[in-house]
Design an enzyme around this catalytic site. Structure first.
Site, PDB file in Angstrom:
ATOM      1  N   CYS A  31      86.347  54.886  36.542  1.00 54.66           N
ATOM      2  CA  CYS A  31      85.080  54.168  36.372  1.00 54.66           C
ATOM      3  C   CYS A  31      85.194  53.281  35.140  1.00 54.66           C
ATOM      4  O   CYS A  31      85.303  53.783  34.019  1.00 54.66           O
ATOM      5  CB  CYS A  31      83.908  55.134  36.219  1.00 54.66           C
ATOM      6  N   HIS A  87      77.719  59.215  33.632  1.00 53.94           N
ATOM      7  CA  HIS A  87      78.143  58.679  34.925  1.00 53.94           C
ATOM      8  C   HIS A  87      77.298  59.196  36.086  1.00 53.94           C
ATOM      9  O   HIS A  87      77.090  58.479  37.079  1.00 53.94           O
ATOM     10  CB  HIS A  87      79.608  59.036  35.163  1.00 53.94           C
ATOM     11  N   HIS A 139      78.385  54.023  38.715  1.00 54.89           N
ATOM     12  CA  HIS A 139      77.856  54.282  37.377  1.00 54.89           C
ATOM     13  C   HIS A 139      76.560  53.488  37.197  1.00 54.89           C
ATOM     14  O   HIS A 139      76.501  52.303  37.530  1.00 54.89           O
ATOM     15  CB  HIS A 139      78.884  53.868  36.318  1.00 54.89           C
ATOM     16  N   HIS A 141      73.970  50.993  36.467  1.00 57.51           N
ATOM     17  CA  HIS A 141      74.072  49.683  35.831  1.00 57.51           C
ATOM     18  C   HIS A 141      73.176  48.666  36.547  1.00 57.51           C
ATOM     19  O   HIS A 141      72.839  48.822  37.715  1.00 57.51           O
ATOM     20  CB  HIS A 141      75.521  49.178  35.832  1.00 57.51           C
TER      21      HIS A 141
END
Length: 327
Positions: A31, A87, A139, A141
């Site tokens: 990631c 995460h 993740h 965002h």
């Protein structure tokens, strides 16, 4: 190759970039947004990163002329907003109130910074969530596009709100907010913001967030208003993730006024476009929607708003919300 291409039929710009083909697609063992990677480092709580595969760039080359069709430099900025170092956070409702406030503070700060840039006309802050939406990295965002043009949908909103203001002498968004507050489509309110499923919803569980105070940009919001916006975003996502008993895939868009010109008649707002109509059933934008941009609504907005109200009641207890659900 990176350039803008103008569609003379609709009056909109198409962003063209060959670098987008190279972006990673759901890597299983890595990631790039987790702490300790080359781009992220350590010791941060929310992070603004340059998009490694951007549609826009301030050093974009000048395209060659092409006869009849118009091209332009793909000037601008594409950024990733990494909302938390964690995460496994599934959505914004799982962020703490302080963590969510840090996210909206970043939105405000980057808006203030980009408003100073003479090459930026508009900034789009948005979020894609869910495999069905096509999210490439899981993740938590969001994203930011700073463009040298005003997007078509924003131009339409500006045109209609300007016309309403000229005719009636008031903000169209403020009027919509008054109507929705008195309706059975209102879902939640705190001191500064309201969540509702609009009368004119296109998506089955579409929700909008309006500030009660007339404002055009995040830069006009004070600390308490930012905290109430963060609260409304946590409640909205929690409600969407509860209403069908599963995580809701959606696109979220924050709308502000453009940076060049005067837009006293416009109103800051957030819109969520959830794509499920029932658990396991996707509302596709197909035939009539893709062909005409006019949507069909599968169901009754007021009935879906009632489902959202019930879900909201469960959420406000779980996340320690600042306001109350409508009943």
């Amino acid at each position: 190759m990176r350039e803008l291409r103008y569609n003379p039929l609709t009056g909109q710009w198409i962003m063209v970039s060959s670098t987008r083909k190279k972006r990673p697609w759901r890597p299983k063992d890595f990631c790039p947004f987790c702490p300790g990677n080359e781009e992220t480092g350590y010791g941060w709580e929310v992070l603004l990163l340059p998009n490694r595969f951007p549609m826009l760039s301030f050093d974009a080359p000048r395209p060659e002329r092409d006869g009849f069709y118009r091209r332009a430099r793909a000037i601008g900025q594409c950024s990733v907003i990494v909302e938390t170092p964690e995460h496994n956070i599934r959505d914004l409702d799982e962020l703490s109130p302080k963590a969510m406030i840090r996210v909206v503070e970043l939105w405000k700060n980057v808006t203030a910074e980009l408003k100073k840039n003479p090459r930026v006309v508009y900034v789009s802050i948005f979020r894609n969530k869910g495999e069905e939406i096509g999210v490439s990295l899981t993740h938590p965002h969001g994203q930011l596009y700073a463009t040298p043009f005003i997007p078509l949908k924003v131009r339409l909103k500006l045109e209609n709100s300007r016309g309403y203001f000229k005719r009636y002498g008031e903000c169209l968004f403020c009027r919509i907010l008054r109507e929705e507050l008195e309706s059975e489509r209102a879902v939640y309110e705190n001191e500064d913001f309201v969540i509702f499923l609009p009368f004119f919803a296109s998506w089955p569980f579409e929700v909008h967030i309006y500030p009660k105070r007339h404002a055009q940009w995040l830069t006009q919001l004070g600390r308490k208003e930012l905290a109430d916006l963060a609260d409304a975003l946590r409640v909205a996502t929690g409600t969407l993730n509860t209403v069908l008993g599963r995580g809701m895939p959606y696109t979220m868009m924050l709308y502000q006024a453009p940076f060049r010109g005067t837009y006293d008649f416009y109103h800051l707002h957030v819109e969520f476009y959830p794509i499920l109509r029932e658990n396991g059933k996707i509302k596709y934008a197909a035939g009539i929607e893709m062909g005409t941009w006019d949507f069909t609504y599968d169901g009754v907005p007021e009935e879906n708003a009632e489902k959202l109200r019930r879900a909201c009641g469960e959420v406000v207890k779980r996340i320690d919300a600042r306001g109350k659900c409508f009943t």
